[in-house]
Write a protein that holds these residues in place. Sequence first.
Motif, mmCIF file in Angstrom:
data_model
loop_
_atom_site.group_PDB
_atom_site.id
_atom_site.type_symbol
_atom_site.label_atom_id
_atom_site.label_comp_id
_atom_site.label_asym_id
_atom_site.label_seq_id
_atom_site.Cartn_x
_atom_site.Cartn_y
_atom_site.Cartn_z
ATOM 1 N N ASP A 190 -35.316 -19.996 -17.863
ATOM 2 C CA ASP A 190 -34.085 -19.778 -17.115
ATOM 3 C C ASP A 190 -32.904 -20.089 -18.046
ATOM 4 O OD1 ASP A 190 -31.789 -20.081 -15.453
ATOM 5 O OD2 ASP A 190 -33.086 -20.468 -13.728
ATOM 6 N N GLU A 192 -29.727 -20.093 -17.723
ATOM 7 C CA GLU A 192 -28.658 -20.951 -17.193
ATOM 8 C C GLU A 192 -29.054 -22.426 -17.279
ATOM 9 O OE1 GLU A 192 -25.723 -20.029 -16.427
ATOM 10 O OE2 GLU A 192 -26.031 -17.860 -16.518
ATOM 11 N N TYR A 195 -29.406 -23.533 -21.062
ATOM 12 C CA TYR A 195 -28.090 -23.663 -21.685
ATOM 13 C C TYR A 195 -27.371 -24.921 -21.190
ATOM 14 C CZ TYR A 195 -23.484 -22.263 -23.446
ATOM 15 O OH TYR A 195 -22.269 -22.218 -24.108
ATOM 16 N N SER A 196 -27.361 -25.100 -19.873
ATOM 17 C CA SER A 196 -26.663 -26.254 -19.296
ATOM 18 C C SER A 196 -27.292 -27.557 -19.753
ATOM 19 C CB SER A 196 -26.689 -26.175 -17.764
ATOM 20 O OG SER A 196 -26.035 -25.005 -17.313
ATOM 21 N N LYS A 219 -26.647 -17.764 -24.763
ATOM 22 C CA LYS A 219 -27.642 -17.242 -23.814
ATOM 23 C C LYS A 219 -28.111 -15.877 -24.290
ATOM 24 C CE LYS A 219 -25.109 -19.418 -20.005
ATOM 25 N NZ LYS A 219 -24.362 -19.171 -18.751
#
Length: 233
Positions: A190, A192, A195-196, A219
């Motif tokens: 995933d 997102e 990355y987070s 991303k």
Amino acid sequence: MKSKGKPLLLSLVLLISGFLIAFSYQQTENGPEMVHLTDSRWEKEYFYQKQLLDMEERNKSLREELKEKRMSIQMYENNLANSEEVVADLVSRKNKLQKFAGELNVKGPGVEVVLSDSEYIPNQEQVNQYIVHESHIHMVINELLSAGAKAIAINGQRYFSDSYIACTGPVITVDGIQHPAPFVITAIGDEEVLYSSLDLTMGVVDRLTSENVEVELSKKDEVNMRARLSAEG
């Protein structure tokens, strides 16, 4: 006159009697023939009826046999369908295991992390403080795994739980294969979340930057990874 009349009368009586006897005999001869014809017709009817009953019995037997054949075919088709589902499931599981083991190429969305040596080195004697080490790579990989990465690669080489990373001067050795800087770490998962997880305040990226490692985080809609590589190539 009377004596002549009696023979004539007797002759007439005898003639009539003979005629009656002959007629009776003829009727007696014809009677059995009528009965015989009736018996023959009955035998034919009986024969045809028996044939009809035999045919009906045969048809019934064939219908039962056909029913059994259809049931056998249906059972075979069901077993075949179940077998195909089992085979398809086994193939799917095999492919997943092969991808997990690195035997097949994999692709999917994810992130890319590029670690580079610092371009600015104020003191050449402290050069080791401005280059990427295996600890930096481990830092990124551990964070990616914690964030749910399904597959990880370093400079295109798949990384596994039993992989080993060693730093040899300006190069990094992964499972016996050397890679020069910059080091491109890609992960599938995933994007997102991955990355987070890396970009948290005081997180991995901040720590790497504080240790003089240049970091580029992005991303990716699709990350492609090759199958497992060996030290021989």
